[in-house]
Design a protein around this motif. Sequence first.
Motif, PDB file in Angstrom:
ATOM      1  N   MET A   1      69.469 -80.457  -3.960  1.00  0.00           N
ATOM      2  CA  MET A   1      70.782 -80.463  -3.327  1.00  0.00           C
ATOM      3  C   MET A   1      71.247 -81.903  -3.149  1.00  0.00           C
ATOM      4  O   MET A   1      70.514 -82.763  -2.699  1.00  0.00           O
ATOM      5  CB  MET A   1      70.685 -79.754  -1.984  1.00  0.00           C
ATOM      6  N   ASP A   2      72.465 -82.182  -3.482  1.00  0.00           N
ATOM      7  CA  ASP A   2      73.042 -83.517  -3.372  1.00  0.00           C
ATOM      8  C   ASP A   2      73.237 -83.877  -1.903  1.00  0.00           C
ATOM      9  O   ASP A   2      73.769 -83.102  -1.125  1.00  0.00           O
ATOM     10  CB  ASP A   2      74.385 -83.530  -4.109  1.00  0.00           C
ATOM     11  N   SER A   3      72.791 -85.076  -1.532  1.00  0.00           N
ATOM     12  CA  SER A   3      72.895 -85.499  -0.131  1.00  0.00           C
ATOM     13  C   SER A   3      74.303 -85.950   0.233  1.00  0.00           C
ATOM     14  O   SER A   3      74.568 -86.260   1.385  1.00  0.00           O
ATOM     15  CB  SER A   3      71.916 -86.641   0.126  1.00  0.00           C
ATOM     16  N   GLY A   4      75.204 -86.017  -0.741  1.00  0.00           N
ATOM     17  CA  GLY A   4      76.568 -86.439  -0.464  1.00  0.00           C
ATOM     18  C   GLY A   4      76.750 -87.947  -0.552  1.00  0.00           C
ATOM     19  O   GLY A   4      77.870 -88.422  -0.486  1.00  0.00           O
ATOM     20  N   LEU A   5      75.656 -88.700  -0.680  1.00  0.00           N
ATOM     21  CA  LEU A   5      75.769 -90.146  -0.807  1.00  0.00           C
ATOM     22  C   LEU A   5      76.174 -90.506  -2.236  1.00  0.00           C
ATOM     23  O   LEU A   5      75.769 -89.840  -3.178  1.00  0.00           O
ATOM     24  CB  LEU A   5      74.428 -90.817  -0.466  1.00  0.00           C
ATOM     25  N   PRO A   6      76.951 -91.574  -2.404  1.00  0.00           N
ATOM     26  CA  PRO A   6      77.386 -91.952  -3.743  1.00  0.00           C
ATOM     27  C   PRO A   6      76.265 -92.644  -4.521  1.00  0.00           C
ATOM     28  O   PRO A   6      75.242 -93.031  -3.958  1.00  0.00           O
ATOM     29  CB  PRO A   6      78.528 -92.926  -3.466  1.00  0.00           C
ATOM     30  N   SER A   7      76.487 -92.808  -5.830  1.00  0.00           N
ATOM     31  CA  SER A   7      75.590 -93.633  -6.624  1.00  0.00           C
ATOM     32  C   SER A   7      75.631 -95.040  -6.068  1.00  0.00           C
ATOM     33  O   SER A   7      76.647 -95.481  -5.548  1.00  0.00           O
ATOM     34  CB  SER A   7      76.042 -93.658  -8.090  1.00  0.00           C
ATOM     35  N   TYR A   8      74.519 -95.752  -6.157  1.00  0.00           N
ATOM     36  CA  TYR A   8      74.499 -97.123  -5.647  1.00  0.00           C
ATOM     37  C   TYR A   8      73.431 -97.930  -6.361  1.00  0.00           C
ATOM     38  O   TYR A   8      72.559 -97.375  -7.031  1.00  0.00           O
ATOM     39  CB  TYR A   8      74.251 -97.150  -4.129  1.00  0.00           C
ATOM     40  N   SER A   9      73.484 -99.243  -6.178  1.00  0.00           N
ATOM     41  CA  SER A   9      72.428-100.131  -6.662  1.00  0.00           C
ATOM     42  C   SER A   9      72.249-101.257  -5.662  1.00  0.00           C
ATOM     43  O   SER A   9      73.195-101.679  -5.009  1.00  0.00           O
ATOM     44  CB  SER A   9      72.769-100.687  -8.045  1.00  0.00           C
ATOM     45  N   THR A  10      71.011-101.713  -5.525  1.00  0.00           N
ATOM     46  CA  THR A  10      70.657-102.756  -4.576  1.00  0.00           C
ATOM     47  C   THR A  10      69.768-103.772  -5.282  1.00  0.00           C
ATOM     48  O   THR A  10      68.858-103.383  -6.017  1.00  0.00           O
ATOM     49  CB  THR A  10      69.865-102.160  -3.390  1.00  0.00           C
ATOM     50  N   VAL A  11      70.015-105.047  -5.045  1.00  0.00           N
ATOM     51  CA  VAL A  11      69.199-106.109  -5.615  1.00  0.00           C
ATOM     52  C   VAL A  11      68.197-106.574  -4.568  1.00  0.00           C
ATOM     53  O   VAL A  11      68.553-106.805  -3.412  1.00  0.00           O
ATOM     54  CB  VAL A  11      70.070-107.302  -6.082  1.00  0.00           C
ATOM     55  N   ILE A  12      66.933-106.687  -4.972  1.00  0.00           N
ATOM     56  CA  ILE A  12      65.865-107.136  -4.081  1.00  0.00           C
ATOM     57  C   ILE A  12      65.188-108.331  -4.736  1.00  0.00           C
ATOM     58  O   ILE A  12      64.770-108.260  -5.899  1.00  0.00           O
ATOM     59  CB  ILE A  12      64.824-106.018  -3.868  1.00  0.00           C
ATOM     60  N   HIS A  13      65.074-109.433  -4.001  1.00  0.00           N
ATOM     61  CA  HIS A  13      64.384-110.622  -4.510  1.00  0.00           C
ATOM     62  C   HIS A  13      62.974-110.627  -3.958  1.00  0.00           C
ATOM     63  O   HIS A  13      62.774-110.537  -2.753  1.00  0.00           O
ATOM     64  CB  HIS A  13      65.114-111.899  -4.078  1.00  0.00           C
ATOM     65  N   ARG A  14      61.987-110.713  -4.850  1.00  0.00           N
ATOM     66  CA  ARG A  14      60.582-110.837  -4.440  1.00  0.00           C
ATOM     67  C   ARG A  14      60.031-112.066  -5.145  1.00  0.00           C
ATOM     68  O   ARG A  14      59.611-111.988  -6.289  1.00  0.00           O
ATOM     69  CB  ARG A  14      59.792-109.598  -4.836  1.00  0.00           C
ATOM     70  N   GLY A  15      60.084-113.208  -4.437  1.00  0.00           N
ATOM     71  CA  GLY A  15      59.678-114.465  -5.057  1.00  0.00           C
ATOM     72  C   GLY A  15      60.616-114.769  -6.202  1.00  0.00           C
ATOM     73  O   GLY A  15      61.830-114.783  -6.040  1.00  0.00           O
ATOM     74  N   LEU A  25      73.915 -90.378  -9.622  1.00  0.00           N
ATOM     75  CA  LEU A  25      74.159 -88.983  -9.246  1.00  0.00           C
ATOM     76  C   LEU A  25      74.956 -88.244 -10.305  1.00  0.00           C
ATOM     77  O   LEU A  25      75.681 -88.847 -11.081  1.00  0.00           O
ATOM     78  CB  LEU A  25      74.943 -88.930  -7.928  1.00  0.00           C
ATOM     79  N   GLY A  26      74.832 -86.925 -10.288  1.00  0.00           N
ATOM     80  CA  GLY A  26      75.695 -86.082 -11.093  1.00  0.00           C
ATOM     81  C   GLY A  26      75.055 -85.491 -12.321  1.00  0.00           C
ATOM     82  O   GLY A  26      75.652 -84.665 -12.995  1.00  0.00           O
ATOM     83  N   GLY A  27      73.859 -85.894 -12.665  1.00  0.00           N
ATOM     84  CA  GLY A  27      73.189 -85.331 -13.835  1.00  0.00           C
ATOM     85  C   GLY A  27      73.462 -86.104 -15.103  1.00  0.00           C
ATOM     86  O   GLY A  27      74.323 -86.980 -15.159  1.00  0.00           O
ATOM     87  N   ALA A  28      72.687 -85.754 -16.126  1.00  0.00           N
ATOM     88  CA  ALA A  28      72.787 -86.426 -17.431  1.00  0.00           C
ATOM     89  C   ALA A  28      74.146 -86.120 -18.053  1.00  0.00           C
ATOM     90  O   ALA A  28      74.772 -85.112 -17.728  1.00  0.00           O
ATOM     91  CB  ALA A  28      71.663 -85.941 -18.327  1.00  0.00           C
ATOM     92  N   PRO A  29      74.635 -86.995 -18.932  1.00  0.00           N
ATOM     93  CA  PRO A  29      73.995 -88.225 -19.414  1.00  0.00           C
ATOM     94  C   PRO A  29      74.072 -89.345 -18.375  1.00  0.00           C
ATOM     95  O   PRO A  29      75.057 -89.484 -17.661  1.00  0.00           O
ATOM     96  CB  PRO A  29      74.781 -88.582 -20.664  1.00  0.00           C
ATOM     97  N   LYS A  92      70.035 -83.747 -10.888  1.00  0.00           N
ATOM     98  CA  LYS A  92      71.239 -84.188 -10.184  1.00  0.00           C
ATOM     99  C   LYS A  92      71.177 -85.643  -9.750  1.00  0.00           C
ATOM    100  O   LYS A  92      72.201 -86.279  -9.580  1.00  0.00           O
ATOM    101  CB  LYS A  92      71.487 -83.313  -8.956  1.00  0.00           C
ATOM    102  N   THR A  93      69.949 -86.167  -9.531  1.00  0.00           N
ATOM    103  CA  THR A  93      69.780 -87.533  -9.042  1.00  0.00           C
ATOM    104  C   THR A  93      68.683 -88.217  -9.836  1.00  0.00           C
ATOM    105  O   THR A  93      67.631 -87.627 -10.084  1.00  0.00           O
ATOM    106  CB  THR A  93      69.384 -87.532  -7.549  1.00  0.00           C
ATOM    107  N   LEU A  94      68.926 -89.462 -10.236  1.00  0.00           N
ATOM    108  CA  LEU A  94      67.935 -90.290 -10.916  1.00  0.00           C
ATOM    109  C   LEU A  94      67.816 -91.595 -10.149  1.00  0.00           C
ATOM    110  O   LEU A  94      68.814 -92.277  -9.923  1.00  0.00           O
ATOM    111  CB  LEU A  94      68.363 -90.557 -12.361  1.00  0.00           C
ATOM    112  N   ARG A  95      66.604 -91.921  -9.716  1.00  0.00           N
ATOM    113  CA  ARG A  95      66.351 -93.182  -9.016  1.00  0.00           C
ATOM    114  C   ARG A  95      65.498 -94.063  -9.893  1.00  0.00           C
ATOM    115  O   ARG A  95      64.417 -93.646 -10.334  1.00  0.00           O
ATOM    116  CB  ARG A  95      65.654 -92.916  -7.680  1.00  0.00           C
ATOM    117  N   LEU A  96      65.981 -95.277 -10.154  1.00  0.00           N
ATOM    118  CA  LEU A  96      65.278 -96.227 -11.014  1.00  0.00           C
ATOM    119  C   LEU A  96      65.063 -97.532 -10.274  1.00  0.00           C
ATOM    120  O   LEU A  96      65.925 -97.963  -9.510  1.00  0.00           O
ATOM    121  CB  LEU A  96      66.132 -96.585 -12.239  1.00  0.00           C
TER     122      LEU A  96
END
Length: 100
Positions: A1-15, A25-29, A92-96
């Motif tokens: 079930m979709d949580s209602g949150l939009p697609s997003y991306s976050t940048v994380i710096h590790r060293g 969100l939304g399924g393939a493609p 419905k959701t892909l997290r990378l």
Amino acid sequence: MDSGLPSYSTVIHRGKTLLLEARLLGGAPWGFQLKGGLEHGEELIISKVEGGGKADLLEHPLLPGDQVVVINDVELSGFRQEAVSLVKGSYKTLRLTVRR
């Protein structure tokens, strides 16, 4: 079930490493292609991002050359077939998480 949150991306710096976490969100493609993998003696990377696709429309878009390290909370061993199975199993959701 979709949580209602939009697609997003976050940048994380590790060293000196830059990680990008993306939620599509939304399924393939999903709008990207993979190439390489340990079975080919190469890093598993994004080889193509389709203009206007889900991976391209993120605040921090995925880019060709990004190394895929986590899919749906599964830390990858580096084999392309493993990654393809996880992506295809995302309905419905892909997290990378990618390393840049």
